[in-house]
Design an enzyme around this catalytic site. Structure first.
Site, PDB file in Angstrom:
ATOM      1  N   ARG A 107      -4.738  10.762   3.728  1.00 31.58           N
ATOM      2  CA  ARG A 107      -3.514  11.547   3.860  1.00 31.58           C
ATOM      3  C   ARG A 107      -2.730  11.618   2.553  1.00 31.58           C
ATOM      4  NH1 ARG A 107      -0.639  15.291   6.882  1.00 31.58           N
ATOM      5  NH2 ARG A 107       1.572  14.980   6.551  1.00 31.58           N
ATOM      6  N   ASP A 128       4.415   1.872  11.872  1.00 28.41           N
ATOM      7  CA  ASP A 128       3.310   1.077  11.346  1.00 28.41           C
ATOM      8  C   ASP A 128       3.310  -0.362  11.869  1.00 28.41           C
ATOM      9  OD1 ASP A 128       2.158   3.113   9.979  1.00 28.41           O
ATOM     10  OD2 ASP A 128       2.663   2.410   7.976  1.00 28.41           O
ATOM     11  N   ARG A 188      -8.477  -0.117   4.355  1.00 26.53           N
ATOM     12  CA  ARG A 188      -7.602   0.876   3.744  1.00 26.53           C
ATOM     13  C   ARG A 188      -6.235   0.281   3.419  1.00 26.53           C
ATOM     14  NH1 ARG A 188      -6.372   5.709   6.893  1.00 26.53           N
ATOM     15  NH2 ARG A 188      -5.546   6.314   4.873  1.00 26.53           N
ATOM     16  N   ARG A 228       0.358  15.482  11.711  1.00 26.37           N
ATOM     17  CA  ARG A 228       1.144  15.216  10.507  1.00 26.37           C
ATOM     18  C   ARG A 228       1.074  16.434   9.594  1.00 26.37           C
ATOM     19  NH1 ARG A 228      -0.644   9.370   8.357  1.00 26.37           N
ATOM     20  NH2 ARG A 228      -2.749  10.135   8.749  1.00 26.37           N
ATOM     21  N   PRO A 229       1.702  17.530  10.009  1.00 25.74           N
ATOM     22  CA  PRO A 229       1.600  18.759   9.231  1.00 25.74           C
ATOM     23  C   PRO A 229       2.345  18.654   7.905  1.00 25.74           C
ATOM     24  CG  PRO A 229       3.212  19.016  10.989  1.00 25.74           C
ATOM     25  CD  PRO A 229       2.550  17.689  11.211  1.00 25.74           C
ATOM     26  N   ASP A 253       4.181  21.163   6.754  1.00 27.54           N
ATOM     27  CA  ASP A 253       5.104  22.301   6.733  1.00 27.54           C
ATOM     28  C   ASP A 253       6.400  21.999   5.995  1.00 27.54           C
ATOM     29  OD1 ASP A 253       5.698  20.530   8.770  1.00 27.54           O
ATOM     30  OD2 ASP A 253       6.351  22.054  10.190  1.00 27.54           O
ATOM     31  N   LYS A 284       0.831  -1.206   0.000  1.00 32.30           N
ATOM     32  CA  LYS A 284       0.000   0.000   0.000  1.00 32.30           C
ATOM     33  C   LYS A 284       0.862   1.250   0.000  1.00 32.30           C
ATOM     34  CE  LYS A 284      -2.720   2.791   3.150  1.00 32.30           C
ATOM     35  NZ  LYS A 284      -2.083   3.607   4.171  1.00 32.30           N
ATOM     36  N   ASN A 285       1.862   1.291   0.888  1.00 27.98           N
ATOM     37  CA  ASN A 285       2.663   2.503   1.056  1.00 27.98           C
ATOM     38  C   ASN A 285       3.634   2.743  -0.093  1.00 27.98           C
ATOM     39  OD1 ASN A 285       1.401   3.136   3.461  1.00 27.98           O
ATOM     40  ND2 ASN A 285       2.953   2.137   4.732  1.00 27.98           N
ATOM     41  N   CYS A 304      -6.237   8.512   8.717  1.00 27.76           N
ATOM     42  CA  CYS A 304      -6.308   7.993  10.076  1.00 27.76           C
ATOM     43  C   CYS A 304      -5.873   9.060  11.076  1.00 27.76           C
ATOM     44  CB  CYS A 304      -5.405   6.761  10.237  1.00 27.76           C
ATOM     45  SG  CYS A 304      -6.051   5.271   9.455  1.00 27.76           S
ATOM     46  N   VAL A 322       7.267   8.714  16.486  1.00 27.42           N
ATOM     47  CA  VAL A 322       6.933   9.264  15.177  1.00 27.42           C
ATOM     48  C   VAL A 322       5.625  10.053  15.224  1.00 27.42           C
ATOM     49  CG1 VAL A 322       6.483   8.724  12.757  1.00 27.42           C
ATOM     50  CG2 VAL A 322       8.198   7.415  14.030  1.00 27.42           C
TER      51      VAL A 322
END
Length: 420
Positions: free
Chosen positions: A96, A310, A401, A125-126, A128, A27-28, A120, A332
């Site tokens: 995300r 994860d 997901r 989890r900005p 920036d 998935k990632n 999620c 994290v």
């Protein structure tokens, strides 16, 4: 999608799992490659997992004008007539990874308009680092009520050097995509080097990009005028592999996962060995077996190659079965212990202070549990496998997901799980 049966399951615990299953596509790894497709005219992808997140990304690409077929892990897509449509909250509020379209659209069209992403709820989890990188390398960025518009100055591509303040996976991927068509060179320092990031680099290079990893965590991106059609097969999903291996251990059984890449799981497998599990590595296979009492360990999550966040929720279930206390430190994300509150309903003995959890040996009994995120949903199913009685786990839309046919794989291994 072929893996959504119900939003709840009943799990009859205490059945040792045994047998062999095959890993799904990652998935990632798939999500950032899908987001990068606006850079290409055509693509053929294989081993694509059939997940709700994948379908959300495909809906965005369709909204942009792509045409495709997706069947049995094979995705064929044409992107020659892509339009630079706004990627609105309608799409981005669901996941995300939608933020990863900022870089490719900026690179292809000179401008991108993308809503702030959802997904999620596992902590702050900005974006920036993403946006600061765009600006530092020569783009303008405007955030108007959560609608982020990025534009190249005078139509020129990004160039120069940028050092990420943290090796963010998403920021690394966005900045890579934004830099592929640079008029000169972009150098990114302190980048993420997760296997999924390096696969994206490999994918883009196969399509004609010129991206080189130097000094372990520096990427040098020499701009090219265009990319070409490419055929690519997605790597195995290391997080799914680890989840299945933990299922074997907590059920006091033995599980073999094939078509995987053991080198991608060095730190998590080391943790399981330290706990007392038996880990056997083959050519593209891993076997995890329960061979006796487990011992508590200390695990701290971090960026690759450290223990991945994860995998944190899954190993927490194994820690509940260790004879001695374990310490779990989440470094994290700042909100990834919600599953532990649910596990306490089963009798889990856990003390939480900020980002540190002390987990003691617990005899788990059945309960009704609710999921709050993707990996948490999987961890609650693992807990159900190792508890007495029948456990109900709900809100499985989170599970879908990231896991394809997860319940079916567990039942194939000897679990007793039914949809309700």
């Amino acid at each position: 999608m072929n893996n959504i049966k119900s939003n709840s399951v009943l799990i009859k615990g205490m059945n040792p799992l045994s047998g062999t299953v095959s890993a799904q596509g990652s998935k990632n790894a798939t999500l950032p490659i899908l987001s990068a497709l606006p850079l290409l005219p055509e693509v053929e992808l294989y081993n694509v997992p059939d997940l709700s997140d994948i379908h959300e990304m495909l809906s965005i690409l369709k909204h942009l004008g792509a045409t495709y077929t997706f069947d049995n892990g094979h995705l064929s897509m044409n992107l020659e007539n892509l339009q630079n449509n706004d990627v609105s909250f309608e799409f981005t509020s669901k996941m995300r990874a939608s933020s990863l379209f900022m870089g490719p659209l900026l690179s292809r069209f000179g401008k991108s308009t993308v809503g702030m992403p959802g997904g999620c709820v596992i902590g702050s989890r900005p974006l920036d680092i993403h946006l600061l990188g765009f600006e530092h390398l020569g783009a303008t960025v405007d955030n108007n009520n959560g609608i982020i518009t990025s534009a190249l100055k005078d139509g020129k591509g990004l160039e120069g050097e940028f050092t990420l303040s943290f090796p963010s996976v998403g920021a690394t991927q966005n900045l890579i995509s934004a830099s592929v068509f640079s008029p000169s060179t972009v150098t990114l320092h302190n980048v993420a080097i997760e296997p999924e990031v390096l696969e994206m680099v490999n994918f883009l290079n196969k399509a004609g990009a010129d991206i080189t990893l130097k000094d372990h965590n520096t990427l040098v991106i020499k701009g090219v005028p265009k990319l070409n059609k490419v055929t690519h097969s997605i790597q195995p999903d290391r997080i799914e592999v680890f989840t299945l291996l933990v299922a074997g251990i907590v059920s006091k059984g033995s599980v073999t996962v094939v078509n995987c890449e053991p080198e991608h799981l060095s730190s998590p497998l080391q943790a399981l060995v330290q706990m007392g599990a038996k880990i056997e590595l083959g050519d593209g296979s891993i076997t995890a077996s329960y061979v006796g009492k487990l011992e508590g360990i200390k695990v701290q999550t971090g960026v690759y190659p450290s223990f991945p966040t994860d995998c944190q929720q899954q190993i927490s279930v194994a820690m509940l079965h260790a004879e001695t206390p374990s310490v779990l430190i989440e470094k994290v994300f700042n909100s990834r212990f919600r599953h532990l509150d649910e596990l306490q309903k089963m009798g889990a003995k856990i003390k939480i202070e900020n980002n540190v959890a002390v987990i003691e040996h617990s005899d788990l009994s059945f309960a009704t549990l609710d999921s709050f995120d993707l990996r948490g949903a999987a961890s609650m199913i693992l807990a159900g496998l190792s508890s007495t009685g029948i456990t109900k786990v709900s809100s499985l839309h989170y599970l879908y997901r990231g896991y394809e046919g997860f319940v079916e794989k567990l039942n194939h291994l000897g679990a007793d799980i039914s949809y309700v």
